[in-house]
Scaffold this active site. Structure first.
Site, PDB file in Angstrom:
ATOM      1  N   ILE A  43       0.871  -1.170   0.000  1.00 61.18           N
ATOM      2  CA  ILE A  43       0.000   0.000   0.000  1.00 61.18           C
ATOM      3  C   ILE A  43       0.908   1.220   0.000  1.00 61.18           C
ATOM      4  O   ILE A  43       1.520   1.551   1.018  1.00 61.18           O
ATOM      5  CB  ILE A  43      -0.914   0.006   1.247  1.00 61.18           C
ATOM      6  CG1 ILE A  43      -1.713  -1.296   1.329  1.00 61.18           C
ATOM      7  CG2 ILE A  43      -1.828   1.234   1.220  1.00 61.18           C
ATOM      8  CD1 ILE A  43      -2.411  -1.513   2.661  1.00 61.18           C
ATOM      9  N   GLU A  44       1.026   1.853  -1.167  1.00 53.60           N
ATOM     10  CA  GLU A  44       1.929   3.000  -1.283  1.00 53.60           C
ATOM     11  C   GLU A  44       1.250   4.280  -0.817  1.00 53.60           C
ATOM     12  O   GLU A  44       0.017   4.403  -0.821  1.00 53.60           O
ATOM     13  CB  GLU A  44       2.395   3.156  -2.737  1.00 53.60           C
ATOM     14  CG  GLU A  44       3.257   2.014  -3.190  1.00 53.60           C
ATOM     15  CD  GLU A  44       3.709   2.130  -4.626  1.00 53.60           C
ATOM     16  OE1 GLU A  44       4.607   1.361  -4.995  1.00 53.60           O
ATOM     17  OE2 GLU A  44       3.163   2.955  -5.391  1.00 53.60           O
ATOM     18  N   ALA A  46       1.994   8.741  -0.880  1.00 55.67           N
ATOM     19  CA  ALA A  46       2.791   9.807  -1.497  1.00 55.67           C
ATOM     20  C   ALA A  46       4.020  10.141  -0.662  1.00 55.67           C
ATOM     21  O   ALA A  46       5.058  10.519  -1.201  1.00 55.67           O
ATOM     22  CB  ALA A  46       1.938  11.055  -1.705  1.00 55.67           C
ATOM     23  N   ASN A  47       3.934   9.983   0.642  1.00 56.65           N
ATOM     24  CA  ASN A  47       5.104  10.083   1.523  1.00 56.65           C
ATOM     25  C   ASN A  47       5.648   8.664   1.602  1.00 56.65           C
ATOM     26  O   ASN A  47       5.205   7.862   2.414  1.00 56.65           O
ATOM     27  CB  ASN A  47       4.684  10.598   2.895  1.00 56.65           C
ATOM     28  CG  ASN A  47       5.812  10.553   3.892  1.00 56.65           C
ATOM     29  OD1 ASN A  47       6.917  10.129   3.590  1.00 56.65           O
ATOM     30  ND2 ASN A  47       5.522  10.978   5.101  1.00 56.65           N
ATOM     31  N   TYR A  48       6.603   8.336   0.769  1.00 55.96           N
ATOM     32  CA  TYR A  48       7.043   6.945   0.603  1.00 55.96           C
ATOM     33  C   TYR A  48       7.333   6.229   1.910  1.00 55.96           C
ATOM     34  O   TYR A  48       7.106   5.034   2.028  1.00 55.96           O
ATOM     35  CB  TYR A  48       8.285   6.875  -0.296  1.00 55.96           C
ATOM     36  CG  TYR A  48       8.027   7.295  -1.723  1.00 55.96           C
ATOM     37  CD1 TYR A  48       6.899   6.866  -2.402  1.00 55.96           C
ATOM     38  CD2 TYR A  48       8.909   8.126  -2.385  1.00 55.96           C
ATOM     39  CE1 TYR A  48       6.658   7.251  -3.710  1.00 55.96           C
ATOM     40  CE2 TYR A  48       8.689   8.518  -3.697  1.00 55.96           C
ATOM     41  CZ  TYR A  48       7.552   8.083  -4.349  1.00 55.96           C
ATOM     42  OH  TYR A  48       7.323   8.450  -5.640  1.00 55.96           O
ATOM     43  N   GLU A  55       4.397  -7.980   3.113  1.00 57.67           N
ATOM     44  CA  GLU A  55       4.760  -8.873   4.209  1.00 57.67           C
ATOM     45  C   GLU A  55       4.358  -8.269   5.557  1.00 57.67           C
ATOM     46  O   GLU A  55       3.857  -8.972   6.435  1.00 57.67           O
ATOM     47  CB  GLU A  55       6.270  -9.145   4.202  1.00 57.67           C
ATOM     48  CG  GLU A  55       6.769  -9.774   2.912  1.00 57.67           C
ATOM     49  CD  GLU A  55       7.194  -8.769   1.851  1.00 57.67           C
ATOM     50  OE1 GLU A  55       8.031  -9.134   1.011  1.00 57.67           O
ATOM     51  OE2 GLU A  55       6.696  -7.628   1.845  1.00 57.67           O
ATOM     52  N   CYS A  86      12.137  -7.267   1.353  1.00 63.58           N
ATOM     53  CA  CYS A  86      13.197  -6.280   1.552  1.00 63.58           C
ATOM     54  C   CYS A  86      13.837  -6.507   2.930  1.00 63.58           C
ATOM     55  O   CYS A  86      13.359  -7.306   3.736  1.00 63.58           O
ATOM     56  CB  CYS A  86      12.630  -4.862   1.450  1.00 63.58           C
ATOM     57  SG  CYS A  86      11.622  -4.378   2.870  1.00 63.58           S
ATOM     58  N   CYS A  89      11.471  -6.000   5.930  1.00 63.79           N
ATOM     59  CA  CYS A  89      10.526  -7.111   6.108  1.00 63.79           C
ATOM     60  C   CYS A  89      11.233  -8.370   6.599  1.00 63.79           C
ATOM     61  O   CYS A  89      10.681  -9.125   7.401  1.00 63.79           O
ATOM     62  CB  CYS A  89       9.774  -7.375   4.807  1.00 63.79           C
ATOM     63  SG  CYS A  89       8.624  -6.042   4.397  1.00 63.79           S
TER      64      CYS A  89
END
EC number: 3.5.4.5
Length: 130
Positions: A43-44, A46-48, A55, A86, A89
């Site tokens: 779930i992306e 805009a504030n990365y 996971e 990553c 995770c």
């Protein structure tokens, strides 16, 4: 559950991903020792840094319902490129799972399987904090 079924659950989960920035869908299916499966998708935001990884979402759902023991996880992307969790995770998985914990990574018609300890050697553990 068969490995193929766990991979299919991860594939179904990535269909629900919210990825307006990367357009890279990831799904995860986490199996507990009692056979319950929890799924998650990325779930992306805009504030990365506020984005959630598939996971993490699956683990959070499992933990929120009282599960703390896991038997394996499958991860899939919409590109079927063998995506692995990553580092963040991997560390989260290491909080609950040992080095032998299987991580199944989806490819087109096959999959790769790694022990968590191979993906994250020298893990930071509770013992390091004492």
């Amino acid at each position: 559950m068969k490995t193929e079924d766990l991979i299919q659950a991860a594939r179904e989960a990535h269909a629900e991903a919210h990825v307006p920035y990367s357009e890279y869908r990831v799904g995860a299916a986490l199996e507990t020792v009692d056979g319950t499966v929890f799924t998650g998708c990325n779930i992306e935001n805009a504030n990365y840094s506020n984005s959630l990884h598939a996971e993490e979402v699956a683990i959070a759902q499992a933990i929120a319902t009282g599960h703390r023991e896991f038997s394996r996880i499958a991860v899939s992307s919409d590109r079927r490129d063998g995506v692995t969790p990553c580092g963040m995770c991997r560390q989260t998985l290491a909080e609950f799972c040992d080095e032998a914990f299987p991580v199944v990574c989806d490819r087109d018609e096959e999959y790769d399987e790694y022990p968590l300890g191979e993906l994250l050697p020298n893990t930071i553990t509770q013992e390091h904090l004492e």
